[in-house]
Design a protein around this motif. Structure first.
Motif, mmCIF file in Angstrom:
data_model
loop_
_atom_site.group_PDB
_atom_site.id
_atom_site.type_symbol
_atom_site.label_atom_id
_atom_site.label_comp_id
_atom_site.label_asym_id
_atom_site.label_seq_id
_atom_site.Cartn_x
_atom_site.Cartn_y
_atom_site.Cartn_z
ATOM 1 N N MET A 1 -41.829 22.297 -64.292
ATOM 2 C CA MET A 1 -41.501 23.710 -64.373
ATOM 3 C C MET A 1 -39.997 23.860 -64.563
ATOM 4 O O MET A 1 -39.203 23.176 -63.937
ATOM 5 C CB MET A 1 -41.950 24.414 -63.102
ATOM 6 C CG MET A 1 -41.703 25.891 -63.125
ATOM 7 S SD MET A 1 -42.489 26.640 -61.694
ATOM 8 C CE MET A 1 -41.664 28.180 -61.711
ATOM 9 N N ALA A 2 -39.618 24.759 -65.428
ATOM 10 C CA ALA A 2 -38.209 24.973 -65.742
ATOM 11 C C ALA A 2 -37.430 25.416 -64.504
ATOM 12 O O ALA A 2 -37.894 26.223 -63.714
ATOM 13 C CB ALA A 2 -38.073 26.029 -66.833
ATOM 14 N N GLN A 3 -36.255 24.831 -64.379
ATOM 15 C CA GLN A 3 -35.355 25.222 -63.304
ATOM 16 C C GLN A 3 -34.154 25.911 -63.938
ATOM 17 O O GLN A 3 -33.604 25.428 -64.930
ATOM 18 C CB GLN A 3 -34.896 24.008 -62.504
ATOM 19 C CG GLN A 3 -33.928 24.376 -61.393
ATOM 20 C CD GLN A 3 -33.565 23.177 -60.549
ATOM 21 O OE1 GLN A 3 -34.367 22.260 -60.377
ATOM 22 N NE2 GLN A 3 -32.355 23.183 -60.030
ATOM 23 N N ILE A 4 -33.739 27.037 -63.371
ATOM 24 C CA ILE A 4 -32.572 27.766 -63.851
ATOM 25 C C ILE A 4 -31.554 27.809 -62.729
ATOM 26 O O ILE A 4 -31.848 28.284 -61.630
ATOM 27 C CB ILE A 4 -32.926 29.206 -64.278
ATOM 28 C CG1 ILE A 4 -34.051 29.205 -65.306
ATOM 29 C CG2 ILE A 4 -31.690 29.922 -64.819
ATOM 30 C CD1 ILE A 4 -34.598 30.586 -65.627
ATOM 31 N N ASP A 5 -30.346 27.286 -63.009
ATOM 32 C CA ASP A 5 -29.252 27.331 -62.042
ATOM 33 C C ASP A 5 -28.181 28.269 -62.569
ATOM 34 O O ASP A 5 -27.778 28.161 -63.735
ATOM 35 C CB ASP A 5 -28.626 25.946 -61.850
ATOM 36 C CG ASP A 5 -29.604 24.942 -61.285
ATOM 37 O OD1 ASP A 5 -30.318 25.289 -60.325
ATOM 38 O OD2 ASP A 5 -29.654 23.819 -61.807
ATOM 39 N N THR A 6 -27.713 29.177 -61.728
ATOM 40 C CA THR A 6 -26.575 30.016 -62.078
ATOM 41 C C THR A 6 -25.320 29.256 -61.678
ATOM 42 O O THR A 6 -25.049 29.067 -60.494
ATOM 43 C CB THR A 6 -26.640 31.378 -61.353
ATOM 44 O OG1 THR A 6 -27.862 32.033 -61.726
ATOM 45 C CG2 THR A 6 -25.460 32.258 -61.731
ATOM 46 N N HIS A 13 -20.517 38.583 -66.530
ATOM 47 C CA HIS A 13 -20.404 37.280 -67.176
ATOM 48 C C HIS A 13 -21.175 36.254 -66.350
ATOM 49 O O HIS A 13 -21.002 36.174 -65.137
ATOM 50 C CB HIS A 13 -18.928 36.885 -67.279
ATOM 51 C CG HIS A 13 -18.695 35.692 -68.128
ATOM 52 N ND1 HIS A 13 -18.726 35.733 -69.509
ATOM 53 C CD2 HIS A 13 -18.426 34.407 -67.810
ATOM 54 C CE1 HIS A 13 -18.485 34.531 -69.990
ATOM 55 N NE2 HIS A 13 -18.296 33.706 -68.981
ATOM 56 N N GLU A 14 -22.002 35.441 -67.040
ATOM 57 C CA GLU A 14 -22.874 34.505 -66.332
ATOM 58 C C GLU A 14 -23.013 33.220 -67.139
ATOM 59 O O GLU A 14 -23.088 33.245 -68.365
ATOM 60 C CB GLU A 14 -24.236 35.181 -66.168
ATOM 61 C CG GLU A 14 -25.281 34.401 -65.468
ATOM 62 C CD GLU A 14 -26.556 35.220 -65.281
ATOM 63 O OE1 GLU A 14 -27.167 35.057 -64.218
ATOM 64 O OE2 GLU A 14 -26.935 35.997 -66.186
ATOM 65 N N VAL A 15 -23.035 32.086 -66.437
ATOM 66 C CA VAL A 15 -23.303 30.792 -67.063
ATOM 67 C C VAL A 15 -24.536 30.207 -66.385
ATOM 68 O O VAL A 15 -24.564 30.047 -65.164
ATOM 69 C CB VAL A 15 -22.107 29.822 -66.930
ATOM 70 C CG1 VAL A 15 -22.448 28.475 -67.555
ATOM 71 C CG2 VAL A 15 -20.853 30.414 -67.567
ATOM 72 N N HIS A 36 -22.420 37.348 -71.681
ATOM 73 C CA HIS A 36 -21.415 38.350 -71.345
ATOM 74 C C HIS A 36 -21.989 39.696 -71.755
ATOM 75 O O HIS A 36 -22.166 39.958 -72.941
ATOM 76 C CB HIS A 36 -20.092 38.076 -72.058
ATOM 77 C CG HIS A 36 -19.009 38.997 -71.622
ATOM 78 N ND1 HIS A 36 -18.341 38.831 -70.430
ATOM 79 C CD2 HIS A 36 -18.517 40.115 -72.183
ATOM 80 C CE1 HIS A 36 -17.466 39.797 -70.285
ATOM 81 N NE2 HIS A 36 -17.550 40.591 -71.339
ATOM 82 N N GLY A 37 -22.314 40.505 -70.765
ATOM 83 C CA GLY A 37 -22.986 41.769 -71.058
ATOM 84 C C GLY A 37 -24.334 41.501 -71.681
ATOM 85 O O GLY A 37 -25.126 40.713 -71.162
ATOM 86 N N ASP A 38 -24.586 42.103 -72.838
ATOM 87 C CA ASP A 38 -25.880 41.888 -73.502
ATOM 88 C C ASP A 38 -25.784 40.889 -74.655
ATOM 89 O O ASP A 38 -26.692 40.767 -75.453
ATOM 90 C CB ASP A 38 -26.467 43.218 -73.976
ATOM 91 C CG ASP A 38 -25.574 43.943 -74.969
ATOM 92 O OD1 ASP A 38 -24.423 43.492 -75.186
ATOM 93 O OD2 ASP A 38 -26.013 44.959 -75.534
#
Length: 171
Positions: A1-6, A13-15, A36-38
């Protein structure tokens, strides 16, 4: 199952790092999204086996209509084999980054990155480096011999012995 880490989040702003997308025999690699935004960019979109799980996981975090760029660190199949599908289903532009052709290229890159003062470095495969590990990683990379540094006289030798050459000269 996919794991998403912030990996980073500040204001708009998000990576994000996506991992564990491949089940079975496929090559595991990290895929990244900078939002960044949308608007967003996808880094190293992955192989054919990652396309569907990454598309599902990514669409839970961003609108794929806002995916402006796909960045490829290099041309290996586990990095860009899914690229045609991304280009078919998004309006993204593709950007390919530089190749580390020698230790000099590594040292120049490390000097540039040190000016940014990164708190974290996340490579294509495996975990990430944070805190003190960042400096250790940059020190290691600055000393890495790669590309043309690995060439020596054995890389440029005839595929026959000197005895064979002497014999051929006599004929």
């Amino acid at each position: 199952m996919a794991q998403i880490d912030t990996l980073f989040l500040y204001n708009n702003h998000e990576v994000l790092r996506f991992s564990d997308l491949v089940v079975g025999e496929g090559v595991q690699a990290n895929q990244f999204c900078i939002r960044h935004g949308d608007r967003a960019a996808l880094i190293d979109p992955g192989g054919d086996l990652t396309y569907t799980p990454l598309t599902i996981a990514l669409s839970r975090r961003i609108s794929l209509d806002g995916l402006d760029y796909i960045l490829a660190s290099h041309q290996d199949p586990d990095i860009i084999a899914s690229l045609p599908r991304w280009l078919m289903h998004t309006r993204s532009q593709v950007v390919v980054s530089r190749f580390m052709a020698s230790n000099r290229a590594c040292r120049l890159w490390v000097a540039m990155v040190r000016k940014l003062g990164p708190r974290m470095i996340v490579p294509q495969h495996g975990g990430y480096f944070a805190g003190e590990q960042v400096g250790h990683f940059l020190d290691w990379l600055a000393a890495l011999e790669c590309g043309v540094d690995l060439l020596d006289s054995q890389s440029y030798r005839l595929p026959v012995s000197e005895q064979d050459l002497t014999f051929n000269k006599c004929i």
